[in-house]
Motif scaffolding. Structure first.
Motif, PDB file in Angstrom:
ATOM      1  N   THR A  20       0.797  -1.225   0.000  1.00  0.00           N
ATOM      2  CA  THR A  20       0.000   0.000   0.000  1.00  0.00           C
ATOM      3  C   THR A  20       0.822   1.264   0.000  1.00  0.00           C
ATOM      4  O   THR A  20       0.291   2.339  -0.246  1.00  0.00           O
ATOM      5  N   ILE A  21       2.125   1.173   0.257  1.00  0.00           N
ATOM      6  CA  ILE A  21       2.921   2.381   0.473  1.00  0.00           C
ATOM      7  C   ILE A  21       2.913   3.312  -0.728  1.00  0.00           C
ATOM      8  O   ILE A  21       2.953   4.522  -0.592  1.00  0.00           O
ATOM      9  N   ASN A  43      -5.418  13.692   9.040  1.00  0.00           N
ATOM     10  CA  ASN A  43      -4.864  13.187  10.295  1.00  0.00           C
ATOM     11  C   ASN A  43      -3.398  12.782  10.124  1.00  0.00           C
ATOM     12  O   ASN A  43      -3.025  11.633  10.339  1.00  0.00           O
ATOM     13  N   LEU A  44      -2.557  13.734   9.717  1.00  0.00           N
ATOM     14  CA  LEU A  44      -1.124  13.469   9.607  1.00  0.00           C
ATOM     15  C   LEU A  44      -0.506  13.659  10.984  1.00  0.00           C
ATOM     16  O   LEU A  44      -0.578  14.749  11.555  1.00  0.00           O
ATOM     17  N   GLN A  45       0.102  12.613  11.517  1.00  0.00           N
ATOM     18  CA  GLN A  45       0.616  12.663  12.880  1.00  0.00           C
ATOM     19  C   GLN A  45       2.042  12.142  12.957  1.00  0.00           C
ATOM     20  O   GLN A  45       2.494  11.373  12.108  1.00  0.00           O
ATOM     21  N   TYR A  46       2.711  12.557  14.000  1.00  0.00           N
ATOM     22  CA  TYR A  46       4.051  12.049  14.313  1.00  0.00           C
ATOM     23  C   TYR A  46       3.911  10.945  15.359  1.00  0.00           C
ATOM     24  O   TYR A  46       3.312  11.155  16.415  1.00  0.00           O
ATOM     25  N   TYR A 261       3.077   9.881   9.371  1.00  0.00           N
ATOM     26  CA  TYR A 261       2.119   9.353   8.403  1.00  0.00           C
ATOM     27  C   TYR A 261       0.707   9.621   8.902  1.00  0.00           C
ATOM     28  O   TYR A 261       0.488   9.913  10.078  1.00  0.00           O
ATOM     29  N   ALA A 262      -0.240   9.528   7.997  1.00  0.00           N
ATOM     30  CA  ALA A 262      -1.649   9.681   8.344  1.00  0.00           C
ATOM     31  C   ALA A 262      -2.291   8.306   8.443  1.00  0.00           C
ATOM     32  O   ALA A 262      -1.897   7.366   7.745  1.00  0.00           O
ATOM     33  N   ASP A 270      -0.666   6.753   4.804  1.00  0.00           N
ATOM     34  CA  ASP A 270      -0.577   7.794   3.792  1.00  0.00           C
ATOM     35  C   ASP A 270       0.539   8.717   4.253  1.00  0.00           C
ATOM     36  O   ASP A 270       0.429   9.379   5.284  1.00  0.00           O
ATOM     37  N   GLU A 271       1.632   8.742   3.477  1.00  0.00           N
ATOM     38  CA  GLU A 271       2.796   9.515   3.856  1.00  0.00           C
ATOM     39  C   GLU A 271       2.788  10.866   3.133  1.00  0.00           C
ATOM     40  O   GLU A 271       1.885  11.164   2.353  1.00  0.00           O
TER      41      GLU A 271
END
Length: 331
Positions: A20-21, A43-46, A261-262, A270-271
């Motif tokens: 999926t990457i 929702n992009l998070q560390y 990534y989200a 989702d990067e």
């Protein structure tokens, strides 16, 4: 991680993740999904994992037979990443968006990417069909051969495997144009971040080299009619360069699949480049790449590089603007 049981668990996670990457990279241009406009909902998070903050020593593995001119074009793009003297909008300016990402200490992604070594695997050491896992064996071969091996740099090394246009790779063209991950100690001996990108020129240029070729079954004209010209002369190489940029952005911000990534599932993230596939300029969407420049021959580009080179490279997600962004953006 080094136990047999854990190694096989990682293999399973790897295959699930890599499936999926780069999923967004193979969308038909009429199905473009992007976030070119600002969004507070993404929702992009560390996730507290490491990112590449130390100067990157980049090592290329040229797998297969390569045209020297094509190699020179790719090298010039890589040199451009750290060249602050090139005119704006530049590849260097583009990398500054990736540099906005930080780790838990507040350290930014490195500004320094140096090409430190190259290995030519012209004998196709693992054949002309590679599985995802055998890419790691290609890396192992490059650091193990007796004659001019690449160094085993586990501190700040990043390995880039580039396959020539006669090499088939598992899921290439069907599901991926490139991917990144990290090596297994059971295969290579240590954990190393790496990326692979294939030359789609003769296999699927409409998938991995768009907009320099029409996607198959798109209903668009065959041949070169109304196709955007490639600024450096070869659609397959131009496509590779944008995918290389995509993967370098993501491997820098998410090298061990536990950083930026989200989504809640690291096996299907989702990067920062996935969010902007198909976006090359302001107004992109619905198959339109956005507003880009044209050279004297009418070839499209959005970034300047070293030695007067010009490149067309997709945008990435800007964590400050909360939108896709590139230095050629129109205010």
């Amino acid at each position: 991680m080094q136990s047999i049981i854990h190694s096989w668990h990682l293999v399973f996670i790897c295959f699930s993740f890599l499936a999926t990457i780069s999923k967004a990279q193979t969308n038909e241009f009429t199905e473009s999904k992007n976030y070119e406009g600002s969004s507070d909902l993404l929702n992009l998070q560390y996730h507290m994992g490491p990112i590449l903050t130390s100067p990157i020593n980049l090592y290329i593995i040229w797998y297969g037979h390569w045209n020297p001119t094509h190699k020179s074009t790719i090298r010039d793009f890589l040199y451009s990443l750290s060249s602050s003297s090139t005119p704006s909008p530049s590849v260097y300016n583009w990398w500054q968006t990736i540099r906005l990402y930080t780790d838990q200490t507040g350290s930014n992604i490195t500004e320094s990417i140096s090409l430190m070594g190259e290995f030519i695997d012209w004998e196709y050491s693992h054949g002309k069909y590679l599985t995802r896992l055998s890419i790691q064996s290609v890396i192992k071969n490059s650091i193990s051969v007796r004659y001019k091996p690449l160094p085993l740099n586990y501190k700040n090394g990043l390995y880039l495997v580039l396959t020539s246009n006669d090499v088939q790779v598992q899921d290439f063209c069907r599901a991926v144009c490139g991917f990144h991950y990290f090596t297994f100690p059971s295969v290579v001996g240590v954990t190393l971040p790496y990326a692979w990108v294939g030359n789609s020129g003769t296999q699927c240029p409409g998938v991995c080299a768009y907009p320099f070729a029409w996607p198959k079954y798109s209903g668009m004209p065959s041949g070169n009619k109304d196709i955007m010209g490639a600024p450096n002369g070869d659609p397959g190489i131009e496509g590779m360069i944008s995918v290389i940029a995509h993967e370098l952005a993501e491997v820098s911000t998410n090298p061990l699949v536990n950083a930026w990534y989200a989504g809640n599932d690291p096996s299907a993230p989702d990067e920062i480049a996935d969010l902007c596939v198909g976006v090359f300029g302001t107004g992109a969407g619905g198959g339109f790449v956005g507003q880009v420049y044209k050279d004297k021959k009418g070839n499209g580009y959005n970034l300047n590089g070293v030695r007067g080179r010009r490149f067309l490279v997709q945008w990435v997600w800007d964590p400050v603007r909360k939108s896709c962004f590139g230095p050629n953006a129109i205010p």
